[in-house]
Scaffold this active site. Sequence first.
Site, short mmCIF file in Angstrom:
data_model
loop_
_atom_site.label_atom_id
_atom_site.label_comp_id
_atom_site.label_asym_id
_atom_site.label_seq_id
_atom_site.Cartn_x
_atom_site.Cartn_y
_atom_site.Cartn_z
N ARG A 1 5.99 53.13 6.14
CA ARG A 1 4.13 54.42 5.18
C ARG A 1 3.03 53.67 4.82
O ARG A 1 2.39 54.36 5.21
CB ARG A 1 4.82 54.88 4.06
N LYS B 1 25.93 70.25 3.36
CA LYS B 1 26.85 71.22 2.82
C LYS B 1 25.51 72.26 3.00
O LYS B 1 24.76 72.09 3.34
CB LYS B 1 25.66 71.16 1.29
N GLY C 1 15.05 63.22 7.51
CA GLY C 1 16.04 63.21 6.28
C GLY C 1 17.32 62.13 7.99
O GLY C 1 17.10 61.61 7.94
N GLY D 1 12.76 66.31 2.34
CA GLY D 1 12.50 67.74 1.74
C GLY D 1 11.96 68.15 1.85
O GLY D 1 11.59 69.30 1.92
P1 AMP Z 1 22.75 66.25 4.75
O1 AMP Z 1 22.06 65.51 3.52
O2 AMP Z 1 23.38 67.43 4.26
O3 AMP Z 1 21.92 66.08 6.13
O4 AMP Z 1 23.65 65.09 5.16
C1 AMP Z 1 24.41 64.20 5.41
C2 AMP Z 1 25.18 63.64 5.49
O5 AMP Z 1 26.29 64.43 6.20
C3 AMP Z 1 25.53 62.57 6.46
O6 AMP Z 1 25.51 61.24 4.80
C4 AMP Z 1 26.73 62.35 7.53
O7 AMP Z 1 27.93 61.36 6.80
C5 AMP Z 1 27.76 63.46 5.98
N1 AMP Z 1 28.34 64.35 7.24
C6 AMP Z 1 28.38 64.74 8.53
N2 AMP Z 1 29.15 65.50 9.15
C7 AMP Z 1 29.79 65.53 7.80
C8 AMP Z 1 31.96 65.78 7.47
N3 AMP Z 1 32.34 66.57 8.88
N4 AMP Z 1 32.36 65.51 6.81
C9 AMP Z 1 31.60 65.26 5.38
N5 AMP Z 1 30.46 64.51 5.58
C10 AMP Z 1 29.31 65.15 6.92
#
Ligand code: AMP
Length: 398
Positions: free
Chosen positions: A40, A203, A355, A378
Amino acid sequence: MNYNKKSVKDIDVNGKKVLLRCDFNVPQDKATRAITDDKRIRAALPTIQYLLDNGAAVICCSHLGKPKKVENFREVLTLAPVAKRLGELLNMDVIFATDTIGEDAKAKAAALKPGQILLLENTRFDPREEKNDPEFAKELASMAEIFVSDAFGTVHRAHASTAGVAAYLPAVSGMLIQKELEIMGGALANPKRPFVAILGGAKVSDKLGVINNLLEKADTIIIGGGMAYTFKKAMGYSIGKSLLDEEKIDYCRDMMAKAKEKGVNLLLPVDNMTAPEFADVEPQYSEDGNIPDDQMGMDIGPKSIALFSEAVKDAGTVVWNGPMGVFEFDHFNKGTVAMAQALADSNAITIIGGGDSAAAAKKFGFADKITHISTGGGASLEFLEGKELPGVACLLDK
Ligand code: AMP
């Protein structure tokens, strides 16, 4: 949201005192406080160097960590180590002020000459920073004649040093934010078509606004990762023990109806790699998109990889946010690797919205084949949601 903002290159900085908001929120070793990754600080160098080369006196400011949550925060979260590292990288003296808007900062800012650089102490040491307090912002602004914002990771927050100061100074972007606005803003405002958006991650609830906004703009939306299973459930598939946002099933149904109405091609996984538990074990294959009751979906399968890659192949613009599976586990990284590969192979303008997908592209060695990897987590998500970002809205229009 207007992304057409003035940058540091659109104004004359010669002989001016410039307040530069940087993102010096660097990771540090818990015990020694040594900076464990200086990327950074390195990322801020082009704007700093440009300002110095063009005759400005540069007053840098930044937050570091969350002082509210740390007892002896003045020792633990001081920016002094950043001043030292910045000096080493620039190969020049970086003057450090032991306060942010106090006597030391004001005296050092007043004495600062063109070509010199000063770093103020952690803006969050003063609780008024995060409250976007006008008095605090005014004091901060009083040390300079121009405000340059270059901390993209914080533009979604209306704090005194990210947005408030712009009420008192002409405000423009630095090079990092300019690039985000040009490429990501350009893609959203006027995408080269077909515009394909790929969403994944854990999610649905984290990406509600993003899906909604992209449905207005994209030609194709691909949904993978854990969030895909709530959509599959809404379609009537069995999803076993896969991640499910129970309360969002209706929302997914609405989004699928909206996609149909708008003629957006919404693609979901047609097959899956599964495991009996959340662990890095040998995958089982669920070929028809129905996941057995004792299994959970951990990655997309080969047919989905082919389907998604095909959609990316002829795209004009691709935006990707969120991994296709649990890429941290070697057994379940294939879908995410394949998407990174598809972006790397495509002639499209390819953008990774921060991310985990950014981490994945870097981890698997595709980063240098991507047009732009956004630096804000974010902030990138809120950008893709089409939300007004206070740290961007406050900059002068072109
Ligand atoms: P996000 O921060 O919402 O972008 O989520 C990223 C996280 O989602 C990562 O740590 C992944 O391991 C998790 N992830 C992706 N696919 C799956 C899945 N099928 N089941 C559980 N976790 C998942």
